[in-house]
Scaffold this motif. Sequence first.
Motif, short mmCIF file in Angstrom:
data_model
loop_
_atom_site.label_atom_id
_atom_site.label_comp_id
_atom_site.label_asym_id
_atom_site.label_seq_id
_atom_site.Cartn_x
_atom_site.Cartn_y
_atom_site.Cartn_z
N LEU A 20 37.87 -20.36 27.24
CA LEU A 20 38.57 -20.78 26.03
C LEU A 20 38.03 -20.08 24.78
O LEU A 20 38.50 -20.32 23.67
N LEU A 21 37.05 -19.22 24.96
CA LEU A 21 36.45 -18.56 23.80
C LEU A 21 37.46 -17.73 23.03
O LEU A 21 37.44 -17.69 21.81
N ASP A 22 38.34 -17.04 23.76
CA ASP A 22 39.26 -16.14 23.09
C ASP A 22 40.55 -16.80 22.62
O ASP A 22 41.04 -16.51 21.55
N ASP A 23 41.07 -17.70 23.46
CA ASP A 23 42.37 -18.32 23.15
C ASP A 23 42.40 -19.78 23.55
O ASP A 23 41.70 -20.18 24.46
N ASN A 24 43.26 -20.51 22.89
CA ASN A 24 43.68 -21.79 23.44
C ASN A 24 44.58 -21.50 24.63
O ASN A 24 45.33 -20.53 24.62
N ILE A 75 35.90 -29.64 23.53
CA ILE A 75 37.26 -29.10 23.52
C ILE A 75 38.22 -30.16 22.99
O ILE A 75 37.90 -31.34 22.95
N HIS A 76 39.38 -29.69 22.55
CA HIS A 76 40.40 -30.66 22.16
C HIS A 76 41.64 -30.43 23.01
O HIS A 76 41.84 -29.36 23.58
N ARG A 77 42.46 -31.44 23.07
CA ARG A 77 43.58 -31.47 23.99
C ARG A 77 44.82 -31.77 23.17
O ARG A 77 44.87 -32.76 22.44
N LYS A 78 45.81 -30.87 23.26
CA LYS A 78 47.04 -31.11 22.52
C LYS A 78 48.19 -31.31 23.51
O LYS A 78 48.48 -30.41 24.31
N VAL A 79 48.81 -32.46 23.43
CA VAL A 79 49.90 -32.78 24.34
C VAL A 79 51.23 -32.62 23.63
O VAL A 79 51.44 -33.18 22.55
N TYR A 80 52.13 -31.82 24.21
CA TYR A 80 53.48 -31.68 23.68
C TYR A 80 54.39 -32.64 24.45
O TYR A 80 54.39 -32.62 25.68
N ARG A 85 32.39 -27.66 17.55
CA ARG A 85 31.18 -27.82 18.36
C ARG A 85 31.22 -26.93 19.58
O ARG A 85 30.23 -26.30 19.94
N GLY A 86 32.39 -26.85 20.20
CA GLY A 86 32.54 -25.98 21.36
C GLY A 86 32.35 -24.52 20.99
O GLY A 86 31.68 -23.77 21.71
#
Lengths: 103, 103
Positions: free
Chosen positions: B28-32, B63-68, B82-83
């Motif tokens: 996840l360093l480069d992209d979501n 990490i964070h979590r985005k739900v569509y 933090r990540g």
Amino acid sequence: MKNEVKCPLNYTMNLIGTKWKPLILFHLLDDNLRSGVLQKHIPGISNKMFTQTVRELEKDGLIHRKVYPVVPPKVEYGLTERGKSLETVLRALDTWGLKDSKI
Amino acid sequence: MKNEVKCPLNYTMNLIGTKWKPLILFHLLDDNLRSGVLQKHIPGISNKMFTQTVRELEKDGLIHRKVYPVVPPKVEYGLTERGKSLETVLRALDTWGLKDSKI
DNA sequence: TAACTATATAACTTTTTAGTAAGTTATTGC
DNA sequence: GCAATAACTTACTAAAAAGTTATATAGTTA
């Protein structure tokens, strides 16, 4: 699916990604230490886990073990060149923990 | 004796010292990434371990979590601040593995 | 209406890691 | 001859991590 290398990070984790290994390596960064002294640097480690862990580190060529033929026994542990090459990694892990635990 | 902090390094290992956590963070360093895409980046991880691991990383604020709200589901994961602060550590682990595996 | 999708959960088993407690060794010093 | 010593081993148990398989969801498309 055992110890399969998918990426370098994975390779590293397979080698030192356990509870005690990084800790033992870390405490050998500055000096070689006698078995008992090293063990006292690592509060909470059991006798068995200590022996088991240094055995594995030795097998993987990260530390070396010097036995003096005396009684009672005297054994010293120190980092090999391979072990020393982990210094950057170990310090990075330690530094991050220090910063993060202050937040 | 549970999650006791003896030194910063130990603190870090307690947080990310498992088989899959560093790997997931690293990718996840480069992209979501969408859940499924991220999972495909990590060959060998089981469905359960993937979900379980991202849950823990989320709980720890890495990490964070985005739900569509669509069907079929769409979920994206990305690093929190933090990540992101783990980047140095993760790259150090990866770089060491790359060098060492060539020897 | 039945299959398809992406994400996730639940029940269960296996494997790995860690802990406990006792025993071994061989010499020294009392 | 018997306890003390430092390093280690062994047998056993417990706990944690990981794997497997099956199932849920609910619109979309054929």
